[in-house]
Design a protein around this motif. Structure first.
Motif, PDB file in Angstrom:
ATOM      1  N   ASP A  60       0.823  -1.217   0.000  1.00  0.00           N
ATOM      2  CA  ASP A  60       0.000   0.000   0.000  1.00  0.00           C
ATOM      3  C   ASP A  60       0.855   1.264   0.000  1.00  0.00           C
ATOM      4  OD1 ASP A  60      -2.626  -1.357   2.146  1.00  0.00           O
ATOM      5  OD2 ASP A  60      -2.323  -1.467  -0.029  1.00  0.00           O
ATOM      6  N   SER A  61       2.002   1.215   0.640  1.00  0.00           N
ATOM      7  CA  SER A  61       2.815   2.424   0.781  1.00  0.00           C
ATOM      8  C   SER A  61       3.525   2.824  -0.511  1.00  0.00           C
ATOM      9  CB  SER A  61       3.851   2.231   1.893  1.00  0.00           C
ATOM     10  OG  SER A  61       4.703   1.150   1.584  1.00  0.00           O
ATOM     11  N   VAL A  62       3.544   1.938  -1.510  1.00  0.00           N
ATOM     12  CA  VAL A  62       4.270   2.254  -2.743  1.00  0.00           C
ATOM     13  C   VAL A  62       3.372   2.254  -3.973  1.00  0.00           C
ATOM     14  CG1 VAL A  62       6.362   1.251  -1.750  1.00  0.00           C
ATOM     15  CG2 VAL A  62       4.972  -0.108  -3.336  1.00  0.00           C
ATOM     16  N   LYS A  63       2.108   1.931  -3.825  1.00  0.00           N
ATOM     17  CA  LYS A  63       1.205   1.888  -4.979  1.00  0.00           C
ATOM     18  C   LYS A  63       1.177   3.228  -5.698  1.00  0.00           C
ATOM     19  CE  LYS A  63      -1.956  -1.752  -3.479  1.00  0.00           C
ATOM     20  NZ  LYS A  63      -3.298  -2.075  -2.948  1.00  0.00           N
ATOM     21  N   GLY A  64       1.288   3.159  -7.014  1.00  0.00           N
ATOM     22  CA  GLY A  64       1.275   4.371  -7.827  1.00  0.00           C
ATOM     23  C   GLY A  64       2.636   5.022  -7.962  1.00  0.00           C
ATOM     24  N   ARG A  65       3.632   4.542  -7.218  1.00  0.00           N
ATOM     25  CA  ARG A  65       4.976   5.132  -7.279  1.00  0.00           C
ATOM     26  C   ARG A  65       6.027   4.135  -7.763  1.00  0.00           C
ATOM     27  NH1 ARG A  65       7.489   6.743  -2.856  1.00  0.00           N
ATOM     28  NH2 ARG A  65       6.461   5.264  -1.425  1.00  0.00           N
ATOM     29  N   PHE A  66       5.883   2.865  -7.409  1.00  0.00           N
ATOM     30  CA  PHE A  66       6.849   1.836  -7.759  1.00  0.00           C
ATOM     31  C   PHE A  66       6.249   0.916  -8.821  1.00  0.00           C
ATOM     32  CE2 PHE A  66       9.421   1.618  -3.518  1.00  0.00           C
ATOM     33  CZ  PHE A  66       9.590   2.987  -3.570  1.00  0.00           C
ATOM     34  N   THR A  67       7.122   0.385  -9.683  1.00  0.00           N
ATOM     35  CA  THR A  67       6.689  -0.540 -10.728  1.00  0.00           C
ATOM     36  C   THR A  67       7.657  -1.706 -10.806  1.00  0.00           C
ATOM     37  OG1 THR A  67       5.792   1.313 -12.019  1.00  0.00           O
ATOM     38  CG2 THR A  67       6.079  -0.790 -13.152  1.00  0.00           C
TER      39      THR A  67
END
Length: 122
Positions: A60-67
């Protein structure tokens, strides 16, 4: 054997790309995940990719930022980290599992890299 690379220092809002390269393992047959850990805390699941490549999970803490992505020709899994925050500072590990399902906890993963440090400054 799994070997991580690409760690280092970045400013908040910047980007880094981590690589996880395998020797002796064909990563196409493994679920691969990235975890991170800071002193005194449990290892946290960051992103995971199932063997088919279409089963992907993010913390949840990286969704939308990490791939997370795979390059099967290079037997490598990547973690692209954008919009970095100081709280992303940690040692990052890649891990491989023979389970088809992506688990975001460390237990199911049999193979681990040695870790690479990521430091994000404000």
């Amino acid at each position: 054997q799994l070997v991580e690379s690409g760690g280092g220092s970045a400013q908040a809002g910047g980007s880094l790309r981590l690589s996880c390269t395998a020797s002796g393992l064909e990563l196409r047959y493994y679920t691969v995940a990235w975890f991170r850990q800071t002193p005194g805390k449990e290892r946290e699941g960051v992103a995971g990719s199932g063997t088919a490549g279409d089963n992907i999970e993010y913390g949840d803490s990286v969704k939308g930022r990490f791939t997370i992505s795979r390059d099967r020709s290079k037997n490598t899994v990547y973690l692209q980290m954008d919009s970095l925050k100081p709280e992303d500072t940690a040692v990052y590990y890649c891990a491989a599992s023979t389970f088809a399902q992506v688990y975001m906890v460390p237990g199911p993963y049999e193979y681990w890299g040695q870790g690479t440090q990521v430091t994000v400054s404000s």
